[in-house]
Design an enzyme around this catalytic site. Structure first.
Site, PDB file in Angstrom:
ATOM      1  N   TYR A  21      -0.352  12.765   6.603  1.00 31.42           N
ATOM      2  CA  TYR A  21       0.154  11.719   7.498  1.00 31.42           C
ATOM      3  C   TYR A  21       1.672  11.833   7.585  1.00 31.42           C
ATOM      4  O   TYR A  21       2.347  12.136   6.601  1.00 31.42           O
ATOM      5  CB  TYR A  21      -0.186  10.318   6.957  1.00 31.42           C
ATOM      6  CG  TYR A  21      -1.607   9.834   7.157  1.00 31.42           C
ATOM      7  CD1 TYR A  21      -2.482  10.428   8.061  1.00 31.42           C
ATOM      8  CD2 TYR A  21      -2.063   8.735   6.420  1.00 31.42           C
ATOM      9  CE1 TYR A  21      -3.778   9.944   8.225  1.00 31.42           C
ATOM     10  CE2 TYR A  21      -3.352   8.242   6.583  1.00 31.42           C
ATOM     11  CZ  TYR A  21      -4.215   8.857   7.484  1.00 31.42           C
ATOM     12  OH  TYR A  21      -5.476   8.370   7.628  1.00 31.42           O
TER      13      TYR A  21
ATOM     14  N   ARG B 125       1.228   6.895  -6.761  1.00 30.02           N
ATOM     15  CA  ARG B 125       0.014   7.705  -6.904  1.00 30.02           C
ATOM     16  C   ARG B 125       0.320   9.180  -6.663  1.00 30.02           C
ATOM     17  O   ARG B 125      -0.062  10.044  -7.460  1.00 30.02           O
ATOM     18  CB  ARG B 125      -1.057   7.217  -5.922  1.00 30.02           C
ATOM     19  CG  ARG B 125      -2.273   8.140  -5.880  1.00 30.02           C
ATOM     20  CD  ARG B 125      -3.419   7.566  -5.068  1.00 30.02           C
ATOM     21  NE  ARG B 125      -3.118   7.299  -3.663  1.00 30.02           N
ATOM     22  CZ  ARG B 125      -4.031   6.954  -2.757  1.00 30.02           C
ATOM     23  NH1 ARG B 125      -5.307   6.816  -3.112  1.00 30.02           N
ATOM     24  NH2 ARG B 125      -3.687   6.719  -1.504  1.00 30.02           N
TER      25      ARG B 125
ATOM     26  N   ARG C 252     -10.991  13.500   2.989  1.00 32.41           N
ATOM     27  CA  ARG C 252     -11.941  12.672   3.743  1.00 32.41           C
ATOM     28  C   ARG C 252     -13.289  12.569   3.044  1.00 32.41           C
ATOM     29  O   ARG C 252     -14.004  11.574   3.191  1.00 32.41           O
ATOM     30  CB  ARG C 252     -12.126  13.242   5.151  1.00 32.41           C
ATOM     31  CG  ARG C 252     -10.849  13.226   5.978  1.00 32.41           C
ATOM     32  CD  ARG C 252     -10.306  11.829   6.151  1.00 32.41           C
ATOM     33  NE  ARG C 252      -9.036  11.810   6.870  1.00 32.41           N
ATOM     34  CZ  ARG C 252      -8.307  10.712   7.015  1.00 32.41           C
ATOM     35  NH1 ARG C 252      -8.690   9.554   6.499  1.00 32.41           N
ATOM     36  NH2 ARG C 252      -7.161  10.763   7.671  1.00 32.41           N
TER      37      ARG C 252
ATOM     38  N   GLU D 118     -13.885  -0.785   7.410  1.00 33.17           N
ATOM     39  CA  GLU D 118     -13.844   0.531   6.751  1.00 33.17           C
ATOM     40  C   GLU D 118     -15.189   0.741   6.060  1.00 33.17           C
ATOM     41  O   GLU D 118     -15.764  -0.205   5.516  1.00 33.17           O
ATOM     42  CB  GLU D 118     -12.697   0.578   5.740  1.00 33.17           C
ATOM     43  CG  GLU D 118     -12.572   1.917   5.041  1.00 33.17           C
ATOM     44  CD  GLU D 118     -11.310   2.004   4.178  1.00 33.17           C
ATOM     45  OE1 GLU D 118     -10.205   1.877   4.736  1.00 33.17           O
ATOM     46  OE2 GLU D 118     -11.444   2.195   2.963  1.00 33.17           O
TER      47      GLU D 118
ATOM     48  N   TYR E 272       0.838  -1.210   0.000  1.00 28.36           N
ATOM     49  CA  TYR E 272       0.000   0.000   0.000  1.00 28.36           C
ATOM     50  C   TYR E 272       0.873   1.260   0.000  1.00 28.36           C
ATOM     51  O   TYR E 272       0.567   2.247  -0.662  1.00 28.36           O
ATOM     52  CB  TYR E 272      -0.936  -0.014   1.212  1.00 28.36           C
ATOM     53  CG  TYR E 272      -1.698   1.283   1.401  1.00 28.36           C
ATOM     54  CD1 TYR E 272      -2.558   1.760   0.423  1.00 28.36           C
ATOM     55  CD2 TYR E 272      -1.540   2.032   2.568  1.00 28.36           C
ATOM     56  CE1 TYR E 272      -3.253   2.953   0.594  1.00 28.36           C
ATOM     57  CE2 TYR E 272      -2.231   3.226   2.749  1.00 28.36           C
ATOM     58  CZ  TYR E 272      -3.088   3.685   1.757  1.00 28.36           C
ATOM     59  OH  TYR E 272      -3.763   4.864   1.929  1.00 28.36           O
TER      60      TYR E 272
HETATM   61  C1  3EB Z   1      -7.258   6.016   6.291  1.00 27.59           C
HETATM   62  O1  3EB Z   1      -8.074   6.811   6.752  1.00 27.59           O
HETATM   63  C2  3EB Z   1      -7.774   4.631   5.976  1.00 27.59           C
HETATM   64  O2  3EB Z   1      -5.363   5.487   0.177  1.00 27.59           O
HETATM   65  O3  3EB Z   1      -7.016   6.212  -1.035  1.00 27.59           O
HETATM   66  C3  3EB Z   1      -9.137   5.381   3.406  1.00 27.59           C
HETATM   67  C4  3EB Z   1      -9.570   6.018   2.251  1.00 27.59           C
HETATM   68  C5  3EB Z   1      -7.860   4.870   3.456  1.00 27.59           C
HETATM   69  C6  3EB Z   1      -8.729   6.137   1.134  1.00 27.59           C
HETATM   70  C7  3EB Z   1      -6.554   5.776   0.034  1.00 27.59           C
HETATM   71  C8  3EB Z   1      -7.034   4.974   2.334  1.00 27.59           C
HETATM   72  C9  3EB Z   1      -7.446   5.610   1.192  1.00 27.59           C
HETATM   73  O4  3EB Z   1      -6.059   6.289   6.111  1.00 27.59           O
HETATM   74  C10 3EB Z   1      -7.358   4.133   4.657  1.00 27.59           C
END
Ligand code: 3EB
Length: 351
Positions: free
Chosen positions: A219, A163, A232, A339, A156
């Site tokens: 992050y 990406r 989000r 999720e 990932y």
């Molecule tokens: C998170 O909140 C959980 O990599 O496109 C959620 C939605 C998550 C999209 C992405 C990853 C992605 O980090 C994982």
């Protein structure tokens, strides 16, 4: 030629709709005067290729349904016809001039996920330029063995590198302004490849954050050398005086850390708090109002054996979700057990 684009008509986009359909209903719509732009097929490979019904914008997913679940299609439909279709490398799309839905599938050479992700997004952005709907609203990413080690880095996290770089190189917002998205595992082996679906429009969506969570694109490097590229949620004027809320995959993360490790009930409850926080945040973006019950959710559980308890928690908290579709899939952090992603239309306008 297609119907005149609404930019020429000088008004907002023609309406967009999202429909959850049984496979037979999908086939009826494909054959109708107003075929869907495209859709995500869950637990259904579609009609045999080359038949009259054709795959027509349908992108089957390799994520297994839970025992007893009936297959369905999440269809995205406009109101205009005919559609125009195009292809750019592995990217296929259909558009009505206001909205486009597309998909791509790229096989992956072992050890080359970063390059595969880069190429997929480079081709996707090139296709968007050509299809008249250059603004991505929502991305769905599916890749095999998402939590496996890919040579010193989780797969990932490798995907995130390619990406993000493709977003930057194409001049698309990789941080503030990134589209809504999800990223899940598929059941196949690495060679089965990367699958992406996208919904796009003419107008950039309005990103929505979650004050309980660090934006994913911020992050820290504790979660990989390059951050994930998504917001989000996103809001978009969807025609007919409605606003579409697209909620990204949402999980049991507070700040930037996973909470309730090993406790699927508490993770589900935390996910509901995050979804409510995203809704509250979306309300600051315009006049459209949403409740959890208005959302059409898709639930991903890492362990099929957790599905019953997750569904019970959801049904108790949001009775309208008693029949929420639930799929088994690996989630992009090994310690996440559940999720939820969702979308909803509501009357209103952006602020
Ligand atoms: C998170 O909140 C959980 O990599 O496109 C959620 C939605 C998550 C999209 C992405 C990853 C992605 O980090 C994982």
């Amino acid at each position: 030629m297609t119907a005149p684009s609404s930019s020429l008509r000088g008004i907002g986009p023609r309406p967009l709709h999202a429909l959850r359909l049984a496979p037979a209903e999908w086939l009826q719509r494909v054959a109708s005067a107003q075929p869907p732009l495209g859709g995500l097929a869950w637990g259904w490979a579609g009609p045999p290729q080359g038949t009259a019904a054709d795959l027509s914008g349908l992108a089957p997913l390799q994520t297994p349904l839970l025992a007893g679940a009936a297959p369905w299609v999440d269809a995205w439909c406009g109101e205009a016809a005919p559609l125009h279709r195009g292809r750019n490398g592995a990217v296929h799309w259909q558009s009505d001039g206001d909205w486009a839905f597309g998909h791509l599938h790229l096989p992956e050479a072992e050890g080359a996920l970063e390059a595969t992700a880069y190429r997929a997004y480079r081709d996707l952005f090139a296709a968007l330029q050509g299809c008249g709907c250059p603004q991505v609203l929502r991305l769905w990413n599916y890749l095999p063995r998402i939590n496996a080690d890919g040579g010193g880095l989780e797969r990932y996290r490798q995907f995130n590198i390619g990406r993000q770089q493709a977003f930057i190189d194409a001049g698309h917002d990789a941080f503030e302004g990134a589209p809504a998205a999800c990223a899940l595992g598929t059941a196949g082996e690495v060679a089965s490849g990367l699958s992406i679906r996208f919904l796009a429009g003419r107008v950039a969506p309005r990103p929505v954050d979650n004050p309980r969570q660090v934006p994913a694109y911020r992050y820290s490097t504790a979660y990989g050398p390059r951050a994930p590229t998504f917001s989000r949620a996103a809001l978009a004027e969807a025609g007919g005086g409605r606003v579409l809320l697209l909620v990204s995959g949402t999980a049991s993360i507070v700040g930037e850390h996973t909470v309730h490790e090993g406790d699927v009930v508490a993770q589900t409850q935390e996910t509901l708090r995050n979804l409510q926080a995203v809704i509250d945040s979306a309300h600051r973006g315009g006049s459209a109002r949403y409740t959890l019950a208005d959302l059409q959710p898709t639930v991903y559980v890492r362990h099929a054996s957790d599905a019953a308890v997750v569904q019970a928690v959801l049904a108790q908290a949001v009775p309208a979700w008693a029949q929420a579709p639930c799929v088994q899939a690996d989630i992009c952090r090994a310690n996440l057990l559940v999720e939820i992603e969702a979308h909803a239309f509501a009357p209103g306008a952006l602020a």
